[in-house]
Design a protein around this motif. Structure first.
Motif, short mmCIF file in Angstrom:
data_model
loop_
_atom_site.label_atom_id
_atom_site.label_comp_id
_atom_site.label_asym_id
_atom_site.label_seq_id
_atom_site.Cartn_x
_atom_site.Cartn_y
_atom_site.Cartn_z
N ALA A 19 -17.94 -8.82 46.75
CA ALA A 19 -17.27 -9.86 47.54
C ALA A 19 -18.24 -10.85 48.16
CB ALA A 19 -16.43 -9.21 48.64
N ALA A 20 -19.42 -10.39 48.58
CA ALA A 20 -20.37 -11.29 49.24
C ALA A 20 -20.95 -12.34 48.31
CB ALA A 20 -21.50 -10.47 49.85
N ALA A 21 -20.77 -12.17 47.01
CA ALA A 21 -21.36 -13.10 46.04
C ALA A 21 -20.48 -14.31 45.76
CB ALA A 21 -21.63 -12.36 44.72
N TRP A 22 -19.29 -14.36 46.35
CA TRP A 22 -18.32 -15.39 45.99
C TRP A 22 -18.03 -16.31 47.16
CZ3 TRP A 22 -16.68 -15.17 40.93
CH2 TRP A 22 -16.95 -13.96 40.26
N GLN A 23 -17.85 -17.60 46.85
CA GLN A 23 -17.40 -18.58 47.82
C GLN A 23 -16.28 -19.39 47.18
OE1 GLN A 23 -18.29 -18.96 51.00
NE2 GLN A 23 -19.78 -17.27 50.87
#
Length: 224
Positions: free
Chosen positions: A161-165
């Motif tokens: 999840a932290a890899a997506w914007q």
């Protein structure tokens, strides 16, 4: 241009990410030698999948996206032009692996497949491994469709999840951050990234920036 993990100074280990200037007509063996690594380079025929092979001097390269070895005197390598090159090493057993982790392979499980192959063939525990990720397209430049996010979620849930914007109806993907999350989840504690975004830095080839005519760089690792 050659980048290396600054902390990997174990005697006998050769590794590095060889950029745009390294790729020449004489092939990867000559490029590695010019970078101070005079060992043959073994690569597979990459297909954006999850197959893992043990290195050999093949007459015809097998289709695979990870190459592992317990042999001395050769380098295993992967070629990239935006995808994440992952180098894995066990310094105690002197084992090495090179993994080609594009979004398709990473979403499908190539990182975990490489770790499992090292466990099955050499009795390596993930906690014994160290990982170095090389130059890769960054979230600054890597806009992807919803289907890419869905492919990761389908197999790994919100692990990356932290890899997506969000970016309108699309997403920005930090591929190295996604791969790092997968490595940590698989039990590899020591994960370091080196180098720039390939699309931003002209010293590295980028498929997204240069199109189908883009060249390739290589990441290699092995024990003398």
């Amino acid at each position: 241009m050659v980048l290396r993990h600054p902390g990997w100074t174990w005697p006998g280990l050769h590794h590095g990410f060889l950029g745009r200037a390294a790729a020449g007509a004489d092939g990867w063996d000559a490029a590695a030698a010019a970078a101070g690594m005079p060992l043959p380079v073994v690569t597979a025929r990459q297909v954006h999948g999850t197959a893992v092979v043990e290195a050999a001097r093949w007459d015809e390269r097998p289709p695979a996206d990870a190459v592992v070895t317990g042999a001395r005197g050769l380098l295993v390598g992967v070629v990239t032009a935006d995808c994440t090159p992952v180098l894995l090493v066990d310094p105690q057993r002197r084992l090495a692996a090179a993994v080609h982790a594009g979004w398709r392979g990473a979403a499908a499980g190539v990182v975990e497949a490489a770790i499992e192959a090292l466990r099955a063939r050499f009795a390596v525990e993930p906690g014994d491994l160290h990982a170095c990720l090389g130059p890769t397209i960054g979230g600054c430049c890597y806009q992807v469709g919803a289907e890419v996010r869905e492919a990761f979620v389908a197999r790994t849930g919100e692990r990356t999840a932290a890899a997506w914007q969000p970016d309108g109806d699309r997403h920005r993907l930090d591929l190295r951050a996604a791969v790092t999350s997968l490595l940590h989840a698989a039990g590899v504690g020591d994960v370091v990234s080196v180098g720039p975004c390939t699309a931003c830095d002209a010293g590295w080839y980028s498929y997204r920036r240069d199109g189908a005519g883009a060249g390739r760089q290589v990441g290699v690792i092995g024990w003398a």
